[in-house]
Write a protein that holds these residues in place. Structure first.
Motif, mmCIF file in Angstrom:
data_model
loop_
_atom_site.group_PDB
_atom_site.id
_atom_site.type_symbol
_atom_site.label_atom_id
_atom_site.label_comp_id
_atom_site.label_asym_id
_atom_site.label_seq_id
_atom_site.Cartn_x
_atom_site.Cartn_y
_atom_site.Cartn_z
ATOM 1 N N PRO A 3 0.778 -1.270 0.047
ATOM 2 C CA PRO A 3 -0.130 -0.068 0.071
ATOM 3 C C PRO A 3 0.985 1.232 0.000
ATOM 4 O O PRO A 3 1.769 1.376 0.516
ATOM 5 N N GLY A 4 0.501 2.152 -0.728
ATOM 6 C CA GLY A 4 1.104 3.318 -0.954
ATOM 7 C C GLY A 4 2.071 3.504 -2.130
ATOM 8 O O GLY A 4 2.463 4.576 -2.315
ATOM 9 N N SER A 5 2.291 2.459 -2.595
ATOM 10 C CA SER A 5 3.094 2.232 -3.901
ATOM 11 C C SER A 5 2.407 3.063 -5.187
ATOM 12 O O SER A 5 1.361 3.251 -5.518
ATOM 13 N N ALA A 6 3.484 3.823 -5.996
ATOM 14 C CA ALA A 6 3.211 4.907 -6.995
ATOM 15 C C ALA A 6 2.657 3.944 -8.236
ATOM 16 O O ALA A 6 2.212 4.502 -9.108
ATOM 17 N N ALA A 7 2.856 2.545 -8.119
ATOM 18 C CA ALA A 7 2.700 1.686 -9.247
ATOM 19 C C ALA A 7 1.081 1.379 -9.096
ATOM 20 O O ALA A 7 0.457 0.878 -10.335
ATOM 21 N N ILE A 8 0.431 1.585 -7.984
ATOM 22 C CA ILE A 8 -1.035 1.087 -7.814
ATOM 23 C C ILE A 8 -1.889 1.859 -8.887
ATOM 24 O O ILE A 8 -1.949 3.112 -8.734
ATOM 25 N N ASP A 9 -2.831 0.909 -9.701
ATOM 26 C CA ASP A 9 -3.903 1.702 -10.553
ATOM 27 C C ASP A 9 -3.115 2.539 -11.671
ATOM 28 O O ASP A 9 -3.727 3.311 -12.465
ATOM 29 N N ILE A 10 -1.917 2.584 -11.938
ATOM 30 C CA ILE A 10 -1.207 3.129 -13.060
ATOM 31 C C ILE A 10 -1.514 2.512 -14.276
ATOM 32 O O ILE A 10 -1.393 3.355 -15.406
ATOM 33 N N GLY A 11 -1.712 1.255 -14.335
ATOM 34 C CA GLY A 11 -1.890 0.402 -15.710
ATOM 35 C C GLY A 11 -3.157 1.009 -16.260
ATOM 36 O O GLY A 11 -4.151 1.478 -15.916
ATOM 37 N N VAL A 12 -3.095 0.790 -17.843
ATOM 38 C CA VAL A 12 -4.188 0.802 -18.577
ATOM 39 C C VAL A 12 -4.863 -0.540 -18.895
ATOM 40 O O VAL A 12 -4.053 -1.562 -18.759
ATOM 41 N N SER A 13 -5.968 -0.511 -19.537
ATOM 42 C CA SER A 13 -6.676 -1.668 -19.737
ATOM 43 C C SER A 13 -5.957 -2.353 -21.001
ATOM 44 O O SER A 13 -5.814 -1.613 -22.012
ATOM 45 N N LEU A 14 -5.853 -3.818 -21.011
ATOM 46 C CA LEU A 14 -5.155 -4.325 -22.429
ATOM 47 C C LEU A 14 -6.360 -5.183 -23.173
ATOM 48 O O LEU A 14 -5.995 -6.120 -23.779
ATOM 49 N N ALA A 15 -7.748 -4.830 -22.616
ATOM 50 C CA ALA A 15 -8.710 -5.869 -23.295
ATOM 51 C C ALA A 15 -8.769 -5.753 -24.523
ATOM 52 O O ALA A 15 -9.150 -6.797 -25.206
ATOM 53 N N ALA A 16 -8.251 -4.750 -25.382
ATOM 54 C CA ALA A 16 -8.324 -4.671 -26.857
ATOM 55 C C ALA A 16 -6.820 -4.810 -27.408
ATOM 56 O O ALA A 16 -6.758 -4.535 -28.574
ATOM 57 N N ALA A 17 -5.876 -5.318 -26.559
ATOM 58 C CA ALA A 17 -4.685 -5.262 -27.217
ATOM 59 C C ALA A 17 -4.512 -6.537 -28.025
ATOM 60 O O ALA A 17 -5.236 -7.415 -28.125
ATOM 61 N N ASP A 18 -3.325 -6.449 -28.863
ATOM 62 C CA ASP A 18 -3.060 -7.740 -29.673
ATOM 63 C C ASP A 18 -2.939 -8.881 -28.926
ATOM 64 O O ASP A 18 -3.452 -9.930 -29.390
ATOM 65 N N PHE A 19 -2.401 -8.756 -27.648
ATOM 66 C CA PHE A 19 -2.608 -9.803 -26.766
ATOM 67 C C PHE A 19 -3.046 -9.544 -25.405
ATOM 68 O O PHE A 19 -2.138 -9.399 -24.758
ATOM 69 N N PRO A 20 -4.370 -9.868 -25.080
ATOM 70 C CA PRO A 20 -4.695 -9.233 -23.786
ATOM 71 C C PRO A 20 -4.219 -10.069 -22.686
ATOM 72 O O PRO A 20 -3.943 -11.298 -22.799
ATOM 73 N N VAL A 21 -3.699 -9.385 -21.823
ATOM 74 C CA VAL A 21 -3.172 -9.951 -20.376
ATOM 75 C C VAL A 21 -4.108 -9.472 -19.268
ATOM 76 O O VAL A 21 -4.272 -8.319 -19.076
ATOM 77 N N THR A 22 -4.536 -10.372 -18.444
ATOM 78 C CA THR A 22 -5.431 -10.119 -17.375
ATOM 79 C C THR A 22 -4.885 -10.598 -16.094
ATOM 80 O O THR A 22 -5.624 -10.324 -14.811
ATOM 81 N N THR A 23 -3.603 -11.037 -16.079
ATOM 82 C CA THR A 23 -3.074 -11.609 -14.751
ATOM 83 C C THR A 23 -1.702 -10.541 -14.744
ATOM 84 O O THR A 23 -1.081 -10.151 -15.738
ATOM 85 N N ASP A 24 -0.890 -10.720 -13.495
ATOM 86 C CA ASP A 24 0.384 -10.303 -13.022
ATOM 87 C C ASP A 24 1.158 -11.468 -12.691
ATOM 88 O O ASP A 24 0.462 -12.405 -12.396
ATOM 89 N N ILE A 25 2.084 -11.331 -12.627
ATOM 90 C CA ILE A 25 3.268 -12.300 -12.142
ATOM 91 C C ILE A 25 2.879 -12.947 -10.638
ATOM 92 O O ILE A 25 3.030 -14.013 -10.341
ATOM 93 N N GLU A 26 2.135 -11.988 -9.981
ATOM 94 C CA GLU A 26 1.936 -12.296 -8.535
ATOM 95 C C GLU A 26 0.240 -12.539 -8.445
ATOM 96 O O GLU A 26 -0.293 -12.593 -7.459
#
Length: 291
Positions: free
Chosen positions: A268-291
């Motif tokens: 909690p408090g990381s600058a990385a939280i919620d900074i990403g964009v949706s990849l739903a329309a990407a060439d290869f959609p990714v819905t998970t993270d390594i964790e």
């Protein structure tokens, strides 16, 4: 377990020879190679050498049909590779993106001999396609990941620590050939890098010199202390589409769980939280993270 070999720990290829048509792609295909749950360490060459690296350059005009064989159906997963003199491992000549996957591997301390062009953590060589995900690469003398694929390469959910560059990408051959039927990186295909965590590269998190691909670099967290480096560098006509990335110069804003022990989960408090964009329309959609 494979260890203290004079050259590669595991080798999977047959080099083409002009005098032996049975070694040519027209007459020989290798199917369904699966390498998993191996411990490979202290190899005198690569930890694994999979596929012939001359896929894009081995044509002899005086010998019609002479090209290296391909691997269709390649899976490399759950391997631990430590202390290799050359690349941790490389794959090449596996051009079908739907049946080529490299995942859940750990590569530590590769390229220890410092051999030029042979010191990467992992190399996806000419003719390499498919999915490269959930791998951990730590402390390569060269690049943690070197990428010269055929196209439609999805690189996601990887943890890349140290190395010269986190990822170096280019097309093969370079420059590309005018012959559209030649074996080479296919113009207009994608090189997509999503949801990767890239920590402390000596130069850049991601450096692309591939002018023929649609290159995406999105939702990646990069810690690049070298102020002369950046998270997404493009040269030689390359263009990188970027979005949702976080570039850090010090670890302070990341609030990683335990970086001293390679735990780069965010708290909690990381600058990385919620900074990403949706990849739903990407060439290869990714819905998970390594964790």
């Amino acid at each position: 377990e494979v260890h203290h070999t004079g050259c590669a720990g595991i080798r999977v290829k047959t080099d083409p020879q002009p005098s032996k048509p049975e070694t040519w792609a027209a007459n020989y295909t290798m199917y369904d190679v699966s390498i998993h749950d191996c411990y490979i360490h202290d190899a005198g060459g690569e930890g694994m050498y999979i596929g012939y690296t001359g896929w894009s350059t081995d044509h002899w005009p005086e010998v019609p049909g002479f090209e290296s064989h391909e691997i269709l159906g390649l899976q490399v997963y759950n391997n631990l590779i430590e202390r290799t003199s050359w690349d941790g491992f490389q794959i090449a000549s596996a051009p079908d993106p739907d049946i080529t996957a490299v995942y859940n591997n750990v590569v530590i301390h590769s390229g220890l001999s410092g051999e030029a062009g042979q010191s990467n953590g992992v190399q996806i060589g000419a003719g390499g396609a498919g999915r490269f995900h959930d791998n951990i690469i730590i402390d390569s003398v060269g690049n943690n990941l070197a990428m010269f694929g055929v196209g439609d390469n999805a690189i996601y959910n990887n943890l890349l620590i140290e190395g010269e560059n986190g990822v170096f990408a280019d097309n093969r051959p370079n420059p590309p050939l005018a012959d559209s039927t030649a074996r080479q990186t296919i113009p207009g295909t994608y090189y997509s890098f999503y949801h990767n965590t890239i920590i402390n590269p000596a130069v850049n998190a991601f450096w692309s010199m591939s002018e023929v691909n649609v290159t995406n670099f999105k939702n990646n967290v990069s810690l690049v202390p070298n102020l002369a480096g950046t998270d997404a560098r493009a040269e030689n006509g390359a263009v990188i589409a970027t979005a949702g990335n976080l570039l850090l110069r010090t670890p302070d804003d990341a609030n990683f769980a335990d970086p001293a022990n390679y735990d780069y989960r965010i708290l909690p408090g990381s600058a990385a939280i919620d900074i990403g964009v949706s990849l739903a329309a990407a060439d290869f959609p990714v819905t998970t993270d390594i964790e």
